[in-house]
Design a protein around this motif. Structure first.
Motif, PDB file in Angstrom:
ATOM      1  N   SER A   1      -8.461  14.635  -3.302  1.00  0.00           N
ATOM      2  CA  SER A   1      -7.886  15.751  -4.050  1.00  0.00           C
ATOM      3  C   SER A   1      -7.411  15.316  -5.429  1.00  0.00           C
ATOM      4  O   SER A   1      -6.981  14.168  -5.632  1.00  0.00           O
ATOM      5  CB  SER A   1      -6.708  16.357  -3.277  1.00  0.00           C
ATOM      6  N   SER A   2      -7.455  16.243  -6.344  1.00  0.00           N
ATOM      7  CA  SER A   2      -7.098  15.925  -7.728  1.00  0.00           C
ATOM      8  C   SER A   2      -5.661  15.468  -7.863  1.00  0.00           C
ATOM      9  O   SER A   2      -5.325  14.709  -8.775  1.00  0.00           O
ATOM     10  CB  SER A   2      -7.341  17.149  -8.616  1.00  0.00           C
ATOM     11  N   ASN A   3      -4.771  15.896  -6.962  1.00  0.00           N
ATOM     12  CA  ASN A   3      -3.354  15.533  -7.084  1.00  0.00           C
ATOM     13  C   ASN A   3      -2.975  14.340  -6.206  1.00  0.00           C
ATOM     14  O   ASN A   3      -1.797  14.022  -6.074  1.00  0.00           O
ATOM     15  CB  ASN A   3      -2.471  16.717  -6.732  1.00  0.00           C
ATOM     16  N   ALA A   4      -3.947  13.681  -5.593  1.00  0.00           N
ATOM     17  CA  ALA A   4      -3.654  12.564  -4.701  1.00  0.00           C
ATOM     18  C   ALA A   4      -3.527  11.259  -5.478  1.00  0.00           C
ATOM     19  O   ALA A   4      -4.210  11.032  -6.483  1.00  0.00           O
ATOM     20  CB  ALA A   4      -4.739  12.435  -3.641  1.00  0.00           C
ATOM     21  N   ASP A   5      -2.645  10.397  -4.982  1.00  0.00           N
ATOM     22  CA  ASP A   5      -2.521   9.033  -5.500  1.00  0.00           C
ATOM     23  C   ASP A   5      -3.263   8.141  -4.506  1.00  0.00           C
ATOM     24  O   ASP A   5      -2.777   7.915  -3.390  1.00  0.00           O
ATOM     25  CB  ASP A   5      -1.060   8.633  -5.618  1.00  0.00           C
ATOM     26  N   TRP A   6      -4.425   7.638  -4.896  1.00  0.00           N
ATOM     27  CA  TRP A   6      -5.347   6.983  -3.944  1.00  0.00           C
ATOM     28  C   TRP A   6      -5.988   5.768  -4.596  1.00  0.00           C
ATOM     29  O   TRP A   6      -6.443   5.839  -5.747  1.00  0.00           O
ATOM     30  CB  TRP A   6      -6.415   7.984  -3.524  1.00  0.00           C
ATOM     31  N   THR A   7      -6.005   4.648  -3.861  1.00  0.00           N
ATOM     32  CA  THR A   7      -6.664   3.435  -4.328  1.00  0.00           C
ATOM     33  C   THR A   7      -7.321   2.743  -3.146  1.00  0.00           C
ATOM     34  O   THR A   7      -6.707   2.574  -2.086  1.00  0.00           O
ATOM     35  CB  THR A   7      -5.652   2.466  -4.981  1.00  0.00           C
ATOM     36  N   LYS A   8      -8.551   2.330  -3.321  1.00  0.00           N
ATOM     37  CA  LYS A   8      -9.279   1.680  -2.230  1.00  0.00           C
ATOM     38  C   LYS A   8     -10.120   0.540  -2.779  1.00  0.00           C
ATOM     39  O   LYS A   8     -10.722   0.654  -3.851  1.00  0.00           O
ATOM     40  CB  LYS A   8     -10.174   2.683  -1.496  1.00  0.00           C
ATOM     41  N   ILE A   9     -10.189  -0.551  -2.007  1.00  0.00           N
ATOM     42  CA  ILE A   9     -11.022  -1.686  -2.369  1.00  0.00           C
ATOM     43  C   ILE A   9     -12.250  -1.706  -1.473  1.00  0.00           C
ATOM     44  O   ILE A   9     -12.151  -1.541  -0.252  1.00  0.00           O
ATOM     45  CB  ILE A   9     -10.233  -3.007  -2.272  1.00  0.00           C
ATOM     46  N   TYR A  10     -13.413  -1.869  -2.073  1.00  0.00           N
ATOM     47  CA  TYR A  10     -14.682  -2.001  -1.368  1.00  0.00           C
ATOM     48  C   TYR A  10     -15.123  -3.456  -1.474  1.00  0.00           C
ATOM     49  O   TYR A  10     -15.333  -3.982  -2.559  1.00  0.00           O
ATOM     50  CB  TYR A  10     -15.740  -1.083  -1.987  1.00  0.00           C
ATOM     51  N   GLY A  11     -15.281  -4.102  -0.308  1.00  0.00           N
ATOM     52  CA  GLY A  11     -15.668  -5.502  -0.308  1.00  0.00           C
ATOM     53  C   GLY A  11     -14.485  -6.381   0.038  1.00  0.00           C
ATOM     54  O   GLY A  11     -13.453  -5.920   0.550  1.00  0.00           O
ATOM     55  N   PRO A  12     -14.634  -7.694  -0.246  1.00  0.00           N
ATOM     56  CA  PRO A  12     -15.771  -8.332  -0.909  1.00  0.00           C
ATOM     57  C   PRO A  12     -17.010  -8.468  -0.002  1.00  0.00           C
ATOM     58  O   PRO A  12     -16.897  -8.572   1.203  1.00  0.00           O
ATOM     59  CB  PRO A  12     -15.234  -9.723  -1.272  1.00  0.00           C
ATOM     60  N   TRP A  13     -18.152  -8.448  -0.652  1.00  0.00           N
ATOM     61  CA  TRP A  13     -19.407  -8.874  -0.051  1.00  0.00           C
ATOM     62  C   TRP A  13     -19.935 -10.016  -0.890  1.00  0.00           C
ATOM     63  O   TRP A  13     -19.311 -10.429  -1.867  1.00  0.00           O
ATOM     64  CB  TRP A  13     -20.403  -7.711   0.019  1.00  0.00           C
ATOM     65  N   MET A  14     -21.077 -10.569  -0.535  1.00  0.00           N
ATOM     66  CA  MET A  14     -21.523 -11.760  -1.248  1.00  0.00           C
ATOM     67  C   MET A  14     -23.037 -11.782  -1.421  1.00  0.00           C
ATOM     68  O   MET A  14     -23.787 -11.242  -0.606  1.00  0.00           O
ATOM     69  CB  MET A  14     -21.048 -13.031  -0.525  1.00  0.00           C
ATOM     70  N   PHE A  15     -23.453 -12.394  -2.527  1.00  0.00           N
ATOM     71  CA  PHE A  15     -24.843 -12.732  -2.762  1.00  0.00           C
ATOM     72  C   PHE A  15     -24.980 -14.214  -2.415  1.00  0.00           C
ATOM     73  O   PHE A  15     -24.462 -15.081  -3.123  1.00  0.00           O
ATOM     74  CB  PHE A  15     -25.219 -12.492  -4.225  1.00  0.00           C
TER      75      PHE A  15
END
Length: 823
Positions: A307-321
């Motif tokens: 939602s536009s009024n949400a305070d949201w933070t998310k981390i994707y990973g880590p993955w690796m090469f």
């Protein structure tokens, strides 16, 4: 000998150089680089990886000067892929900028920021991309942080991302790829044939020349091509041929027998990925591309919505090469699988101190799941998926259950054989801030499972705690009291059916008319779902004409309930734009449709054309009055009626059963004869409130009711010694009576030792004994008089079931002793 140990990051002691960073010229622009003496990584200002050069550990020189280029540098490419690049749909990341360097004693982390500009961007989030290289690492780590601060409410724009892709075009010249072999799995066949043998998705792939000169295939999706040159000429392939469930694998990529190197995407965990453990996507594979999606999009998976009024933070990973060098491609593949274990054991990584990652803010949850399924008593939790996700009524994109959740984190594990489980590293906080709220979910994926899923909660967990939930009992509900028949295994996939290991073959569905009649009849008790039930019911193509595919299920009911409703239960492995018609005992479909309905599977999958074996799961129940059924042969007809108007529509069945309102038929009835009695025993039948014991004096009947016990045993005290009796038992409840069990027989006999009479008539001995001792055995032995009686008695042929015998003198030669023995 392996060159490096399988430690996190692929760490090797053979190279002891510090990690360095700086800028360098690449392709007429300025890139930042990372170098640790094994890998030299050049990263463009927008966050794309322009180059990775790999110097096999132990070789002299520098990776920049002497290493092997692992990323395509050619403009002659499919879509001109020349870098490892990211795409957060619908914006992409072409306007990211270098934002900083973080240095520790052993690692360097480069970051790139795409700051949200509402005048330019559709994705209302700041996207922060990171790369980390450590001392001695043979892998480059990557992770992504998406931020939607509460202040973005001023823009009145919700955050929506359909998917996030990381695409890796691998190095090649004008003829060959650096790595000629693809590795994903070895249990799924696809459209590639080598020397007439259909291949699995591990092994030799077409080379670059053959890929580049492949052609489109009329009547197939644009993603499918056909090879015109090389060893695979005439074969069809495409990116969807490499579909798999992301959370089930930790590594995929390419390797070379010739160049003795491998390149891999490796994931140490899947907590950040959306839609749970059944979320599937493709791995690239085709055209030398290796794909990884932190946010999965296709096969009915949901994108991210905040939602536009949400305070949201998310981390994707880590993955690796990850890069390795072994004796051949298979050895590189095995090493990459070992590397997955190293990454999983190291998760969460201690080197990643970013507060969003919360490496120290984790909890452990354990317990034991027991499945109590009255109609499938063999059901157990072995191999079941057990996980933590937001409750169904939770925030944002959650209302449709965990298999449609994308905004939060999910944590899943597989149960042990005894149902015990441990879920480690559970995040205690939510992407929205504050304490995370979880529901515990469980569903079966083994061979002895149950339909539906278990849910328990909600829960929250404090950091650095271990919570044992104890024994959790899943009491599986049913609409009926007994199962008349079943097709398949409740495991949320159609893999156990015909072509269930070949779904990666493009256009497979176009040939079904050469394999199945239309209608197709599946006969319960005779047909085998491995061969006779197809993995998908879609359009039935007769030449260029699509027809509705018609399936009949034929089954026998030896008895009918007096009243009530039977239930056809259908667990769907997936469906797309489909509608089902059900006919009951109208195989010619001359009467009215009994039921017409849309499967309750969420929309948007198209897993048939995308060559999947499932998408989203749902269960539907069709209630059928017993008045529509008959004693004897019955037929239920299933038609996927939209196959003519929407030729890519389909349903994939997970499991079907037919439940009756009556109790189950008693099984394993036993009869033990006694003196003027027969003792009967049988296990309890599900749903039974009482039983009917029936007796006959011939195996073919007629059976008459002699008792109606409520227990699971009965003694027939009216039995007459010497008479053979046949018994069956049926189950009874308020909805009616079940069919009869298999019959058993017994002959009671007197237990007191009888007199054995005999007479001599000419050259014959005539033996007789009392009628109530029929069932005793006439036995003999042939010891000499000098030897006397021994233990070598044998039963005379024909002496059981009678009370008189005639035996010629001398039939056994020499001296003979006779006796009667109790049965």
């Amino acid at each position: 000998m392996p060159i490096f140990a399988n430690n996190p990051g692929g760490f090797t002691t053979l190279v002891n150089k510090p990690v360095t960073t700086g800028t360098e010229s690449f392709g007429g622009r300025t890139d930042h680089f990372l170098d640790n003496g094994i890998l030299h990584v050049a990263i463009a200002s927008n966050g794309n990886v322009d180059s990775i050069k790999y110097l096999k550990p132990g070789l002299s020189g520098t990776p920049k000067a002497n290493g092997i280029e692992m990323v395509s540098q050619s403009g002659v490419n499919f879509g001109n892929h020349k870098a490892i690049y990211y795409y957060w749909y619908p914006d992409g990341n072409g306007d990211a900028v270098f934002s900083g360097v973080a240095v520790s004693s052993t690692n360097i982390d480069l970051s790139y920021l795409r700051a949200y500009n509402p005048a330019v961007h559709q994705v209302a989030a700041d996207m922060e991309l990171h790369y980390m290289l450590g001392k001695g690492n043979t892998a480059l780590y990557a992770y992504l942080i998406a931020r939607h601060p509460a202040s973005f409410s001023n823009y009145n724009t919700d955050l929506n991302i359909s998917f996030i892709q990381c695409i890796w075009p691998t190095a090649h010249d004008n003829t060959n790829f650096l790595c000629e072999n693809q590795y994903l799995d070895d249990n799924v066949k696809y459209g590639m044939f080598l020397n007439g043998v259909q291949q699995t998705r591990n092994g030799l792939q077409p080379n670059f020349w053959d890929d580049y000169h492949s052609i489109a295939v009329p009547g197939m999706p644009k993603e499918v091509t056909q090879y015109t040159t090389g060893a695979f000429a005439g074969c069809t392939n495409g990116k969807y041929s490499y579909t798999f469930d992301y959370p089930t694998l930790g590594t995929w990529g390419m390797a070379s027998d010739i160049n003795k190197v491998g390149l891999w995407v490796i994931t140490g965990a899947h907590e950040y990925q959306n839609n749970g453990p059944t979320a599937c996507e493709y791995a690239g594979g085709y055209g030398g591309l290796v794909l990884f999606e932190p946010l999965i999009a296709h096969y009915g998976n949901t994108g991210l919505s905040v939602s536009s009024n949400a305070d949201w933070t998310k981390i994707y990973g880590p993955w690796m090469f990850y890069f390795n060098s072994e004796s051949n491609g298979v050895a590189c593949w095995k090493d990459s699988q070992n590397q997955v274990l190293a990454e999983e054991n190291a998760w969460p990584y201690s080197w990643l101190t970013n507060a969003v990652y919360e490496a120290d803010d984790r909890a452990t949850v354990s317990g034991r799941l027991i499945i109590n399924d009255p109609l499938r008593p063999e059901a157990n939790a072995a191999g079941a998926w057990i996980g933590l996700a937001a409750p169904d009524s939770g925030l944002e994109n959650d209302p449709d259950n965990w298999q449609r959740q994308s905004d939060g984190y999910q944590f899943w594990t597989r149960a042990n054989a005894d149902g015990t489980f441990t879920i480690p590293n559970v995040r205690a906080s939510s992407p929205y801030g504050g304490t995370a709220i979880y529901q515990l979910y469980a569903f079966c994926s083994g061979t002895n499972g149950s339909v539906g899923e278990y849910s328990h909660g909600p829960f929250s967990f404090a950091p650095d705690t271990s919570t044992n939930l104890g024994t959790l009992v899943w009491n599986v509900p049913h609409h009926g009291n007994s199962v008349a028949w079943e097709i398949g295994i409740p495991n949320r996939t159609a893999a156990e059916f015909r072509h269930g290991d070949e779904y990666g073959r493009p256009g497979l569905w176009l040939n079904f008319a050469n394999e199945f009649p239309n209608p197709t009849t599946y006969i319960i008790g005779q047909s085998n779902w491995t061969n006779d039930w197809n993995y998908v019911q879609g359009a039935y193509w007769a030449g260029a004409t699509p027809n509705n595919m018609i399936w009949n299920i034929q089954f026998n009911l030896p008895a009918l309930p007096n009243s009530g409703n039977a239930t056809l239960n259908i667990a769907w492995a997936g469906a797309y734009s489909a509608a089902i018609q059900v006919f009951v005992n109208d195989p010619d479909r001359s009467g009215a449709v009994f039921k017409d309905f849309y499967p309750s599977v969420p929309a948007g999958a198209n897993s048939l054309l995308r060559e999947g074996i499932h998408d989203k799961y749902a269960v539907d129940h069709v209630s059928i009055p017993v008045s529509k059924l008959v004693r004897g042969t019955n037929t239920i007809t299933l038609i996927q009626r939209r196959a003519v108007t929407a030729t890519s529509s389909y349903v994939m069945y997970d499991y079907l059963d037919f439940e009756l309102p009556t109790a189950g038929v008693p099984e394993n009835l036993s009869a033990i004869a006694g003196d003027s009695k027969v003792n009967l025993n049988w296990p309890a039948s599900s749903g039974a409130t009482s039983y009917k014991v029936k007796r006959a004096t011939a195996g073919s009947g007629v059976f008459a009711v002699i008792a109606t016990p409520t227990s699971t045993n009965y003694t027939d005290a009216t039995a007459v010694n010497g008479t053979v009796y046949y018994y069956v038992v049926s189950s009874v409840n308020p909805n009616g009576e079940s069919a009869d069990s298999e019959s058993v027989s017994a002959r009671p006999a007197a237990t007191t030792p009888p007199r054995l009479d005999y007479t001599l008539s000419g050259s014959e001995l005539k033996f007789a004994w009392p009628h109530d001792h029929i069932g005793w055995r006439l036995e003999a032995q042939t010891n000499s008089l000098d030897a006397g009686l021994g233990s070598n008695w044998f039963t005379i042929s024909g002496a059981v079931g009678t009370n008189q015998m005639t035996i010629p003198i001398g039939a056994f030669g020499g001296t003979v002793f006779f006796r009667l023995a109790f049965p």
